[in-house]
Design a protein around this motif. Structure first.
Motif, PDB file in Angstrom:
ATOM      1  N   TRP A 131      17.834 -16.527  -1.048  1.00  0.00           N
ATOM      2  CA  TRP A 131      18.331 -15.208  -0.654  1.00  0.00           C
ATOM      3  C   TRP A 131      17.271 -14.558   0.206  1.00  0.00           C
ATOM      4  CZ3 TRP A 131      23.214 -14.686  -1.745  1.00  0.00           C
ATOM      5  CH2 TRP A 131      23.745 -15.256  -2.891  1.00  0.00           C
ATOM      6  N   PHE A 132      17.667 -13.796   1.199  1.00  0.00           N
ATOM      7  CA  PHE A 132      16.734 -12.983   1.983  1.00  0.00           C
ATOM      8  C   PHE A 132      16.883 -11.561   1.466  1.00  0.00           C
ATOM      9  CE2 PHE A 132      15.863 -10.904   6.345  1.00  0.00           C
ATOM     10  CZ  PHE A 132      14.573 -10.602   5.964  1.00  0.00           C
ATOM     11  N   VAL A 133      15.863 -11.096   0.770  1.00  0.00           N
ATOM     12  CA  VAL A 133      15.890  -9.785   0.121  1.00  0.00           C
ATOM     13  C   VAL A 133      15.077  -8.796   0.941  1.00  0.00           C
ATOM     14  CG1 VAL A 133      15.249  -8.490  -1.957  1.00  0.00           C
ATOM     15  CG2 VAL A 133      16.121 -10.838  -2.149  1.00  0.00           C
ATOM     16  N   LEU A 134      15.688  -7.676   1.273  1.00  0.00           N
ATOM     17  CA  LEU A 134      14.980  -6.583   1.931  1.00  0.00           C
ATOM     18  C   LEU A 134      14.838  -5.435   0.950  1.00  0.00           C
ATOM     19  CD1 LEU A 134      16.606  -6.378   5.481  1.00  0.00           C
ATOM     20  CD2 LEU A 134      14.299  -7.156   4.903  1.00  0.00           C
ATOM     21  N   GLY A 135      13.652  -4.844   0.944  1.00  0.00           N
ATOM     22  CA  GLY A 135      13.404  -3.673   0.122  1.00  0.00           C
ATOM     23  C   GLY A 135      12.910  -2.534   0.989  1.00  0.00           C
ATOM     24  N   GLN A 136      13.412  -1.325   0.705  1.00  0.00           N
ATOM     25  CA  GLN A 136      12.922  -0.136   1.405  1.00  0.00           C
ATOM     26  C   GLN A 136      11.765   0.428   0.595  1.00  0.00           C
ATOM     27  OE1 GLN A 136      15.855   2.694   2.604  1.00  0.00           O
ATOM     28  NE2 GLN A 136      14.344   4.033   3.526  1.00  0.00           N
ATOM     29  N   VAL A 137      10.630   0.610   1.256  1.00  0.00           N
ATOM     30  CA  VAL A 137       9.410   1.018   0.585  1.00  0.00           C
ATOM     31  C   VAL A 137       9.520   2.472   0.127  1.00  0.00           C
ATOM     32  CG1 VAL A 137       6.913   1.315   0.816  1.00  0.00           C
ATOM     33  CG2 VAL A 137       8.049  -0.644   1.908  1.00  0.00           C
ATOM     34  N   LEU A 138       9.226   2.673  -1.170  1.00  0.00           N
ATOM     35  CA  LEU A 138       9.219   4.003  -1.768  1.00  0.00           C
ATOM     36  C   LEU A 138       7.797   4.549  -1.898  1.00  0.00           C
ATOM     37  CD1 LEU A 138      11.688   3.245  -4.709  1.00  0.00           C
ATOM     38  CD2 LEU A 138      12.210   4.472  -2.576  1.00  0.00           C
ATOM     39  N   ARG A 139       6.872   3.645  -2.208  1.00  0.00           N
ATOM     40  CA  ARG A 139       5.463   4.006  -2.419  1.00  0.00           C
ATOM     41  C   ARG A 139       4.640   2.741  -2.253  1.00  0.00           C
ATOM     42  NH1 ARG A 139       1.918   3.473  -6.326  1.00  0.00           N
ATOM     43  NH2 ARG A 139       0.292   5.001  -6.609  1.00  0.00           N
ATOM     44  N   MET A 140       3.446   2.889  -1.699  1.00  0.00           N
ATOM     45  CA  MET A 140       2.551   1.739  -1.568  1.00  0.00           C
ATOM     46  C   MET A 140       1.110   2.189  -1.733  1.00  0.00           C
ATOM     47  SD  MET A 140       3.196   1.189   2.551  1.00  0.00           S
ATOM     48  CE  MET A 140       3.084  -0.530   2.379  1.00  0.00           C
ATOM     49  N   GLU A 141       0.280   1.265  -2.206  1.00  0.00           N
ATOM     50  CA  GLU A 141      -1.118   1.606  -2.464  1.00  0.00           C
ATOM     51  C   GLU A 141      -1.980   0.346  -2.396  1.00  0.00           C
ATOM     52  OE1 GLU A 141      -3.641   3.731  -6.055  1.00  0.00           O
ATOM     53  OE2 GLU A 141      -1.768   2.725  -6.566  1.00  0.00           O
ATOM     54  N   THR A 142      -3.137   0.489  -1.752  1.00  0.00           N
ATOM     55  CA  THR A 142      -4.153  -0.554  -1.822  1.00  0.00           C
ATOM     56  C   THR A 142      -5.041  -0.208  -3.002  1.00  0.00           C
ATOM     57  OG1 THR A 142      -4.111  -0.902   0.568  1.00  0.00           O
ATOM     58  CG2 THR A 142      -6.060  -1.690  -0.614  1.00  0.00           C
ATOM     59  N   VAL A 143      -5.154  -1.122  -3.950  1.00  0.00           N
ATOM     60  CA  VAL A 143      -5.906  -0.873  -5.172  1.00  0.00           C
ATOM     61  C   VAL A 143      -7.361  -1.294  -5.007  1.00  0.00           C
ATOM     62  CG1 VAL A 143      -6.041  -1.409  -7.636  1.00  0.00           C
ATOM     63  CG2 VAL A 143      -3.810  -1.125  -6.535  1.00  0.00           C
ATOM     64  N   ARG A 144      -7.566  -2.424  -4.357  1.00  0.00           N
ATOM     65  CA  ARG A 144      -8.927  -2.918  -4.130  1.00  0.00           C
ATOM     66  C   ARG A 144      -8.936  -3.772  -2.882  1.00  0.00           C
ATOM     67  NH1 ARG A 144      -9.918  -8.408  -7.205  1.00  0.00           N
ATOM     68  NH2 ARG A 144      -7.796  -8.955  -7.789  1.00  0.00           N
ATOM     69  N   GLU A 145     -10.059  -3.806  -2.220  1.00  0.00           N
ATOM     70  CA  GLU A 145     -10.213  -4.669  -1.049  1.00  0.00           C
ATOM     71  C   GLU A 145     -10.977  -5.889  -1.510  1.00  0.00           C
ATOM     72  OE1 GLU A 145     -11.465  -2.785   2.544  1.00  0.00           O
ATOM     73  OE2 GLU A 145     -10.236  -1.011   2.142  1.00  0.00           O
ATOM     74  N   ASP A 146     -10.260  -7.001  -1.568  1.00  0.00           N
ATOM     75  CA  ASP A 146     -10.859  -8.212  -2.106  1.00  0.00           C
ATOM     76  C   ASP A 146     -10.189  -9.417  -1.468  1.00  0.00           C
ATOM     77  OD1 ASP A 146     -12.514  -9.797  -3.699  1.00  0.00           O
ATOM     78  OD2 ASP A 146     -12.021  -8.720  -5.532  1.00  0.00           O
ATOM     79  N   ASP A 147     -10.611 -10.590  -1.864  1.00  0.00           N
ATOM     80  CA  ASP A 147     -10.108 -11.855  -1.345  1.00  0.00           C
ATOM     81  C   ASP A 147      -8.678 -12.087  -1.845  1.00  0.00           C
ATOM     82  OD1 ASP A 147     -10.367 -14.299   0.000  1.00  0.00           O
ATOM     83  OD2 ASP A 147     -11.090 -15.322  -1.796  1.00  0.00           O
ATOM     84  N   PRO A 148      -7.686 -12.238  -0.942  1.00  0.00           N
ATOM     85  CA  PRO A 148      -6.309 -12.463  -1.387  1.00  0.00           C
ATOM     86  C   PRO A 148      -6.103 -13.889  -1.881  1.00  0.00           C
ATOM     87  CG  PRO A 148      -6.418 -12.654   0.979  1.00  0.00           C
ATOM     88  CD  PRO A 148      -7.797 -12.216   0.523  1.00  0.00           C
ATOM     89  N   MET A 149      -5.129 -14.050  -2.767  1.00  0.00           N
ATOM     90  CA  MET A 149      -4.753 -15.390  -3.193  1.00  0.00           C
ATOM     91  C   MET A 149      -3.876 -16.000  -2.101  1.00  0.00           C
ATOM     92  SD  MET A 149      -2.704 -16.816  -6.522  1.00  0.00           S
ATOM     93  CE  MET A 149      -3.714 -15.877  -7.629  1.00  0.00           C
ATOM     94  N   LEU A 150      -4.155 -17.249  -1.774  1.00  0.00           N
ATOM     95  CA  LEU A 150      -3.379 -17.993  -0.788  1.00  0.00           C
ATOM     96  C   LEU A 150      -2.789 -19.231  -1.443  1.00  0.00           C
ATOM     97  CD1 LEU A 150      -5.843 -17.888   2.248  1.00  0.00           C
ATOM     98  CD2 LEU A 150      -3.891 -16.390   1.793  1.00  0.00           C
ATOM     99  N   PHE A 151      -1.673 -19.683  -0.915  1.00  0.00           N
ATOM    100  CA  PHE A 151      -1.051 -20.928  -1.348  1.00  0.00           C
ATOM    101  C   PHE A 151      -1.050 -21.854  -0.143  1.00  0.00           C
ATOM    102  CE2 PHE A 151       2.604 -23.688  -2.362  1.00  0.00           C
ATOM    103  CZ  PHE A 151       2.203 -24.113  -3.616  1.00  0.00           C
ATOM    104  N   HIS A 152      -1.631 -23.041  -0.309  1.00  0.00           N
ATOM    105  CA  HIS A 152      -1.773 -23.976   0.801  1.00  0.00           C
ATOM    106  C   HIS A 152      -1.790 -25.397   0.259  1.00  0.00           C
ATOM    107  CE1 HIS A 152      -4.332 -26.054   3.966  1.00  0.00           C
ATOM    108  NE2 HIS A 152      -3.269 -25.658   4.636  1.00  0.00           N
ATOM    109  N   LEU A 153      -0.959 -26.251   0.832  1.00  0.00           N
ATOM    110  CA  LEU A 153      -0.877 -27.665   0.440  1.00  0.00           C
ATOM    111  C   LEU A 153      -0.692 -27.831  -1.068  1.00  0.00           C
ATOM    112  CD1 LEU A 153      -3.608 -29.189   2.786  1.00  0.00           C
ATOM    113  CD2 LEU A 153      -1.115 -29.283   3.070  1.00  0.00           C
TER     114      LEU A 153
END
Length: 163
Positions: A131-153
């Protein structure tokens, strides 16, 4: 024009060479958290502010999230693999040990995630076996600036800058 047949194993292998970020999509099913791990999250539009992701049609978590009519995108840090494992568990083991708070929009926000994006369901469109799900943003927040988790291979990891 004829359709090309693509071997599913080749499709996964080739597209698996493209790294993606890892998010946990959450909602409340009555008073219990429902959630799923996705690597298909993207920004879509500024006006209106829309984001999207692609749950598999066979997902047992997606119907619970869809029923809620709202969801939170929790952007995972590279140090949160235990959270992903807990959210992908089946049955009563799901969410065991996962700390979260319930927001004013009645959405579970996972503790210490890099960012949270609270949305109301905007649309759901069929997209092959997803399914292609679209969401309309109600609120957003950056909690911390850190290394993101990535998925690769087929593996989870983090970002390593080369100098």
């Amino acid at each position: 024009m004829s359709e090309t047949t693509i071997d599913p194993a080749d499709f996964r292998k080739v597209l698996g060479s493209y790294p993606t970020g890892v998010c946990v999509i959450t909602a409340l099913d009555d008073d219990k958290p429902a959630g799923m791990v996705v690597g298909t999250f993207t920004s879509v539009s500024l006006d209106p502010p829309l984001v999207g992701f692609f749950p598999d049609k066979s997902s047992t978590s997606w119907p619970l999230i869809e029923k809620a009519g709202r969801f939170c995108v929790n952007v995972m840090g590279s140090d949160q693999q235990d959270v992903c494992r807990a959210v992908t568990a089946k049955g009563p083991e799901k969410f065991v040990g996962v700390e979260y708070v319930v927001s004013d929009h009645n959405l579970p926000i996972i503790a210490n995630s890099i960012a949270s994006i609270e949305c109301k369901l905007y649309s759901v469109t069929e997209a092959g076996d997803h399914w292609f799900v679209l969401g309309q943003v109600l609120r957003m927040e950056t909690v911390r600036e850190d290394d993101p988790m990535l998925f690769h291979l087929g593996r989870y990891g983090g970002f390593a800058e080369r100098m």
